[in-house]
Write an enzyme that holds these catalytic residues in place. Structure first.
Site, PDB file in Angstrom:
ATOM      1  N   ASN A 120       5.146  -2.441  14.170  1.00 15.19           N
ATOM      2  CA  ASN A 120       3.755  -2.885  14.080  1.00 15.19           C
ATOM      3  C   ASN A 120       3.684  -4.308  14.635  1.00 15.19           C
ATOM      4  OD1 ASN A 120       1.308  -3.984  13.246  1.00 15.19           O
ATOM      5  ND2 ASN A 120       1.345  -3.001  11.236  1.00 15.19           N
ATOM      6  N   CYS A 130      -4.672  -7.513  12.454  1.00 15.37           N
ATOM      7  CA  CYS A 130      -4.304  -6.357  13.286  1.00 15.37           C
ATOM      8  C   CYS A 130      -5.481  -5.787  14.088  1.00 15.37           C
ATOM      9  CB  CYS A 130      -3.670  -5.279  12.423  1.00 15.37           C
ATOM     10  SG  CYS A 130      -2.098  -5.835  11.740  1.00 15.37           S
ATOM     11  N   HIS A 135      -4.215   1.229  16.401  1.00 14.29           N
ATOM     12  CA  HIS A 135      -3.302   0.145  16.021  1.00 14.29           C
ATOM     13  C   HIS A 135      -2.027   0.799  15.466  1.00 14.29           C
ATOM     14  CE1 HIS A 135      -1.357  -3.065  14.059  1.00 14.29           C
ATOM     15  NE2 HIS A 135      -1.694  -2.673  12.842  1.00 14.29           N
TER      16      HIS A 135
HETATM   17  O1  UT7 Z   1      -1.054  -3.572  10.211  1.00 14.57           O
HETATM   18  C1  UT7 Z   1      -2.090  -3.583   9.274  1.00 14.57           C
HETATM   19  C2  UT7 Z   1      -2.258  -2.245   8.671  1.00 14.57           C
HETATM   20  N1  UT7 Z   1      -1.032  -1.859   8.016  1.00 14.57           N
HETATM   21  C3  UT7 Z   1      -0.887  -0.664   7.567  1.00 14.57           C
HETATM   22  O2  UT7 Z   1      -1.785   0.123   7.739  1.00 14.57           O
HETATM   23  C4  UT7 Z   1       0.368  -0.322   6.791  1.00 14.57           C
HETATM   24  C5  UT7 Z   1       0.054   0.679   5.719  1.00 14.57           C
HETATM   25  N2  UT7 Z   1       1.131   1.018   4.847  1.00 14.57           N
HETATM   26  C6  UT7 Z   1       2.299   1.596   5.218  1.00 14.57           C
HETATM   27  O3  UT7 Z   1       2.570   1.803   6.377  1.00 14.57           O
HETATM   28  C7  UT7 Z   1       3.224   2.049   4.140  1.00 14.57           C
HETATM   29  O4  UT7 Z   1       2.578   1.924   2.879  1.00 14.57           O
HETATM   30  C8  UT7 Z   1       4.585   1.278   4.085  1.00 14.57           C
HETATM   31  C9  UT7 Z   1       5.441   1.654   5.276  1.00 14.57           C
HETATM   32  C10 UT7 Z   1       4.332  -0.218   4.074  1.00 14.57           C
HETATM   33  C11 UT7 Z   1       5.348   1.696   2.819  1.00 14.57           C
HETATM   34  O5  UT7 Z   1       5.540   3.095   2.814  1.00 14.57           O
HETATM   35  P1  UT7 Z   1       5.128   3.970   1.536  1.00 14.57           P
HETATM   36  O6  UT7 Z   1       5.475   5.345   1.878  1.00 14.57           O
HETATM   37  O7  UT7 Z   1       3.694   3.666   1.204  1.00 14.57           O
HETATM   38  O8  UT7 Z   1       6.113   3.405   0.438  1.00 14.57           O
HETATM   39  P2  UT7 Z   1       5.773   2.805  -1.009  1.00 14.57           P
HETATM   40  O9  UT7 Z   1       5.347   1.397  -0.873  1.00 14.57           O
HETATM   41  O10 UT7 Z   1       4.910   3.763  -1.757  1.00 14.57           O
HETATM   42  O11 UT7 Z   1       7.201   2.858  -1.667  1.00 14.57           O
HETATM   43  C12 UT7 Z   1       7.850   4.125  -1.956  1.00 14.57           C
HETATM   44  C13 UT7 Z   1       9.275   3.822  -2.357  1.00 14.57           C
HETATM   45  C14 UT7 Z   1       9.382   2.722  -3.416  1.00 14.57           C
HETATM   46  O12 UT7 Z   1      10.484   3.032  -4.256  1.00 14.57           O
HETATM   47  P3  UT7 Z   1      10.267   3.714  -5.702  1.00 14.57           P
HETATM   48  O13 UT7 Z   1       9.388   2.741  -6.456  1.00 14.57           O
HETATM   49  O14 UT7 Z   1       9.577   5.020  -5.426  1.00 14.57           O
HETATM   50  O15 UT7 Z   1      11.634   3.843  -6.217  1.00 14.57           O
HETATM   51  C15 UT7 Z   1       9.732   1.493  -2.586  1.00 14.57           C
HETATM   52  O16 UT7 Z   1      10.448   0.537  -3.338  1.00 14.57           O
HETATM   53  O17 UT7 Z   1      10.010   3.367  -1.205  1.00 14.57           O
HETATM   54  C16 UT7 Z   1      10.615   2.118  -1.524  1.00 14.57           C
HETATM   55  N3  UT7 Z   1      10.669   1.318  -0.283  1.00 14.57           N
HETATM   56  C17 UT7 Z   1      11.715   1.358   0.542  1.00 14.57           C
HETATM   57  N4  UT7 Z   1      12.876   2.034   0.488  1.00 14.57           N
HETATM   58  C18 UT7 Z   1      13.726   1.855   1.507  1.00 14.57           C
HETATM   59  C19 UT7 Z   1       9.718   0.487   0.208  1.00 14.57           C
HETATM   60  N5  UT7 Z   1      10.147  -0.035   1.370  1.00 14.57           N
HETATM   61  C20 UT7 Z   1      11.385   0.492   1.593  1.00 14.57           C
HETATM   62  C21 UT7 Z   1      12.321   0.345   2.622  1.00 14.57           C
HETATM   63  N6  UT7 Z   1      13.469   1.044   2.537  1.00 14.57           N
HETATM   64  N7  UT7 Z   1      12.099  -0.455   3.683  1.00 14.57           N
END
Ligand code: UT7
Length: 339
Positions: A291, A119, A261
């Site tokens: 992204n 990225c 980014h």
């Molecule tokens: O491009 C290179 C750089 N990339 C980045 O900088 C990306 C950085 N990270 C992010 O943007 C975020 O971490 C994500 C968008 C990837 C994920 O968001 P988050 O708020 O960090 O979610 P999480 O991984 O902490 O998950 C929270 C909850 C989990 O459920 P439980 O365990 O709390 O029940 C996940 O299973 O959200 C759930 N979850 C979803 N739910 C509905 C994860 N993805 C989804 C989804 N839809 N698509």
């Protein structure tokens, strides 16, 4: 790390910009029909509303050619000395994709090579292009960021399938004066290979050539440790940005447009807060494109120009963080250009 520029007499100047998204748009609701997610979760956790994806058989080179030809047209030139393609989704593992792109752009015979910094690839590509120009090795360079992450994410993995989209953006750099509008500031770059597992595809390289040797099907797909990436992205983009601002002699409040980014709206907002730049100055394009990895910065610049959010004379800060881990930042004053 930043490349010293003290006393430089030549600069790389932005002369043209082009971008392209593949026609097929995929809404959050369409994804929610296929996997366990919702429009509300995607919008509130990422800011993304839609993304564009390639049709089967449309390789990254096609995206790169579309963006590259638009950048050449914007610069009013039909030739450049070198083509640099930043991508993590090359058409093939071997050879590089840039020579194919150069050939299709009518630039057969010119040096063309890929840069692999995921990225942050566009900023790494800019640094390489600027270095070639400042050293006198080239008079002009086409730098393209193009990625088709829909070809590497697991379509069933909700944590990544909703975040990424496909696209390409490109700029033409030409030799010019350090003080003129469009001259790139020092490109601050960094990497930390101890974080290689943060954002990765484990199988398919020389370490693990075949998927069959791997314990899990997931090893053949792109994987990201989202929360850790989030925190590091904000920290490293803010640090690199502060260094780029110091090199330019700008305060944070001098920046008219912050182009991060386009990883996640919450990352963009946290980064602008950390640097001390007001949120109204953030360029946001991820709502429409997701992204797009190496393509996201030039796509966001193109969007900002088309929507009247970016004007000649405005001071722009670019910054990125991604797989490697690798990060970077640079500054420029926006030049007059056809777009
Ligand atoms: O491009 C290179 C750089 N990339 C980045 O900088 C990306 C950085 N990270 C992010 O943007 C975020 O971490 C994500 C968008 C990837 C994920 O968001 P988050 O708020 O960090 O979610 P999480 O991984 O902490 O998950 C929270 C909850 C989990 O459920 P439980 O365990 O709390 O029940 C996940 O299973 O959200 C759930 N979850 C979803 N739910 C509905 C994860 N993805 C989804 C989804 N839809 N698509």
């Amino acid at each position: 790390m930043s490349i010293p520029r003290t006393g430089r007499v030549r600069a790389a100047v932005l002369a043209g910009l082009g971008a392209w998204l593949p026609p097929r748009a995929v809404s959050n609701d369409e994804l929610a029909g296929r996997i366990d997610t919702s429009d509300t979760w995607i919008r509130t956790r990422t800011g993304i509303r839609t993304r564009h994806v390639v049709d089967p058989g449309m390789p990254t080179s096609r995206l790169a050619v579309e963006a590259g030809s638009r950048a050449l047209e914007s610069a009013g030139v039909s030739e450049v000395d070198v083509v640099v393609l930043a991508t993590a989704t090359p058409d093939r593992r071997c050879p590089a994709t840039a020579p194919v792109v150069a050939h299709r752009l009518g630039l057969t015979g010119r040096p063309a090579f890929d840069v692999s910094a995921v990225c942050s690839g566009f900023l790494y590509g800019l640094a390489v292009g600027a270095g070639l120009i400042e050293s006198g090795a080239a008079e002009s360079v086409l730098v393209i960021g193009a990625d088709a992450f829909s070809t590497i994410v697991d379509p069933q993995e909700r944590a990544t399938a909703v975040v990424f989209g496909d696209g390409a953006g490109a700029v033409v750099l030409r030799a010019g004066e350090p003080a003129e509008a469009g001259a790139l500031g020092q490109v601050v770059l960094g990497s930390d290979g101890s974080l290689a597992d943060l954002i990765t595809i484990r199988a398919g390289g020389s370490e693990h050539p075949t998927v069959e040797q791997m314990p899990s099907r997931a090893d053949s797909y792109f994987a990201m440790r989202g929360q850790e990436t989030f925190a590091l992205a904000v920290a490293r983009m803010a640090e690199a940005s502060r260094e780029a601002l110091a090199n330019a002699g700008w305060e944070a409040n001098h920046v008219d447009r912050l182009v991060c980014h386009q990883a996640n709206l919450r990352i963009l907002q946290a980064t602008s807060r950390r640097i001390g730049i007001s949120q109204e100055r953030l360029v946001v394009h991820l709502d429409q494109a997701g992204n797009t990895a190496a393509a996201s910065i030039p796509l966001a610049l193109s969007h900002a120009l088309s929507s009247g959010e970016l004007h000649p004379g405005e001071r722009v800060l670019l910054t990125a963080f991604g797989g490697g881990a690798a990060w970077g930042a640079t500054t420029l004053t926006w030049p007059q250009m056809k777009h």
